[in-house]
Design a protein around this motif. Sequence first.
Motif, mmCIF file in Angstrom:
data_model
loop_
_atom_site.group_PDB
_atom_site.id
_atom_site.type_symbol
_atom_site.label_atom_id
_atom_site.label_comp_id
_atom_site.label_asym_id
_atom_site.label_seq_id
_atom_site.Cartn_x
_atom_site.Cartn_y
_atom_site.Cartn_z
ATOM 1 N N LEU A 43 0.823 -1.209 0.000
ATOM 2 C CA LEU A 43 0.000 0.000 0.000
ATOM 3 C C LEU A 43 0.860 1.265 0.000
ATOM 4 O O LEU A 43 0.542 2.247 -0.684
ATOM 5 N N TRP A 88 -9.038 6.524 8.545
ATOM 6 C CA TRP A 88 -9.008 6.317 7.101
ATOM 7 C C TRP A 88 -9.066 7.678 6.414
ATOM 8 O O TRP A 88 -10.068 8.100 5.856
ATOM 9 N N GLU A 122 4.087 6.706 -0.488
ATOM 10 C CA GLU A 122 4.257 7.258 0.856
ATOM 11 C C GLU A 122 5.478 6.626 1.513
ATOM 12 O O GLU A 122 5.684 5.409 1.428
ATOM 13 N N GLN A 141 -8.758 -1.382 -2.847
ATOM 14 C CA GLN A 141 -7.878 -1.611 -1.709
ATOM 15 C C GLN A 141 -8.673 -1.836 -0.420
ATOM 16 O O GLN A 141 -8.328 -2.702 0.395
ATOM 17 N N GLY A 176 -4.501 5.550 6.325
ATOM 18 C CA GLY A 176 -4.343 6.585 5.319
ATOM 19 C C GLY A 176 -3.747 6.092 4.015
ATOM 20 O O GLY A 176 -3.809 6.797 2.994
ATOM 21 N N LEU A 177 -3.170 4.891 4.027
ATOM 22 C CA LEU A 177 -2.604 4.337 2.795
ATOM 23 C C LEU A 177 -3.665 3.782 1.864
ATOM 24 O O LEU A 177 -3.403 3.584 0.675
ATOM 25 N N VAL A 178 -4.854 3.510 2.404
ATOM 26 C CA VAL A 178 -5.916 2.904 1.596
ATOM 27 C C VAL A 178 -6.638 4.021 0.854
ATOM 28 O O VAL A 178 -7.307 4.858 1.468
ATOM 29 N N ARG A 179 -6.529 4.016 -0.473
ATOM 30 C CA ARG A 179 -7.027 5.138 -1.274
ATOM 31 C C ARG A 179 -8.156 4.750 -2.226
ATOM 32 O O ARG A 179 -8.897 5.632 -2.674
ATOM 33 N N THR A 180 -8.292 3.484 -2.568
ATOM 34 C CA THR A 180 -9.256 3.089 -3.593
ATOM 35 C C THR A 180 -10.257 2.082 -3.031
ATOM 36 O O THR A 180 -9.951 1.374 -2.063
ATOM 37 N N ALA A 215 0.819 4.174 -2.823
ATOM 38 C CA ALA A 215 0.488 5.550 -2.458
ATOM 39 C C ALA A 215 1.684 6.487 -2.559
ATOM 40 O O ALA A 215 1.534 7.697 -2.360
ATOM 41 N N ALA A 235 -8.102 9.201 3.757
ATOM 42 C CA ALA A 235 -8.435 9.485 2.360
ATOM 43 C C ALA A 235 -9.935 9.428 2.096
ATOM 44 O O ALA A 235 -10.369 9.774 0.989
ATOM 45 N N TRP A 236 -10.732 9.037 3.101
ATOM 46 C CA TRP A 236 -12.146 8.797 2.865
ATOM 47 C C TRP A 236 -13.039 9.787 3.599
ATOM 48 O O TRP A 236 -14.264 9.589 3.655
#
Length: 356
Positions: A39, A118, A45, A89, A82-86, A43, A120-121
């Motif tokens: 991840l 989370w 990162e 994922q 925060g690494l989960v973007r899609t 990302a 990014a969401w």
Amino acid sequence: MTLETAGPAIDETLVRALPKAEVHVHLEGCFDLADLLELARAADEPLPGPAATLFDVDTHDVPGGAPGALSAFLRFLDWEGGLVRTPEQAARAAYRFAARESASGVRYADVIINPTHWGAWHGRLGALFAAFAAGLDEAEQDGLCVVNLCASLLRQQSPAEAAELVDWIVEARPPRLVALSIDGDERAAGRTGPRFAEAFGRAADAGLRRTVHAGESSGPQGVWDALDLLRAERIDHGVRAAEDPTLLRRLADSQVPLGVCPRSNLALGLYPDRASHPLPALRAAGVAVTVNTDDPAAMGYRLESEWVACADAYGWGLADLAGLARASIAASFAPPELQAALLADVDRFVAGRTRS
């Protein structure tokens, strides 16, 4: 309180075969090292520390928050989530959680998800929880365990933010989302029961189940508040209740279960060793106790190893573990028909082992 010391050897193979539920485990704490490396690469990162010691969170340079092991760990969970973007994922994270639980012999799990981890969401909760549900649907179709979701507030949030989350759940009714939770550092946030009483009352009135982190980094008062102000049906941790005999009697009389996570308590410095942990005292007082993992991947263990460690430390036999399995199922938010089927499976398992 040992019900049986003779009988089959207690090892991880036996524990995996024993039907059970897990009721206190966080999705954010179930990313394996390979997941995080993948991840982070996707990302673009940087890692907060060397890959080989990534889970040694107290050595990482993750900014923000108060000092202390629990605060550092919560900041690490922010980085992970925060690494989960899609959506793909998020669905894969949920699927892999179900696979991890199933490999430990878990047949049903209530998994806790705190949206604040989370990053990014934010503003897209519907899409996030839809992705989790899709991953869990696929897992169940593939023969893995049944998993439902508990959306959790963070203690530092405001009453308005709590009400917003509850209103969204009640209106949207996301698939598999069955409960409202609250977690975070009790010591850093101070007393929060009065702040969130209205939100939990709305959740109860709308038919949502309620589970509350309490009695971990703060004392028994948090458990009293969870019962009296938040209408908790289950307490996550709750171990500090052992310091209050009146509270112990309340818990024993009401049979509100505790989702205890001994190794997590040791890892975060709440108790120095298993001998000083109050798990045996809670059971001896008649409190309904379950044994869970909290954040197992991040802390480097699995449910079967934790049950065996407890059995070794406290002299538990098969009847004790079967009692824990029954307690875990009864404490879960599984549908009644699934609870009944799993309890019957436990009885069959014990009968088969006893005959052999």
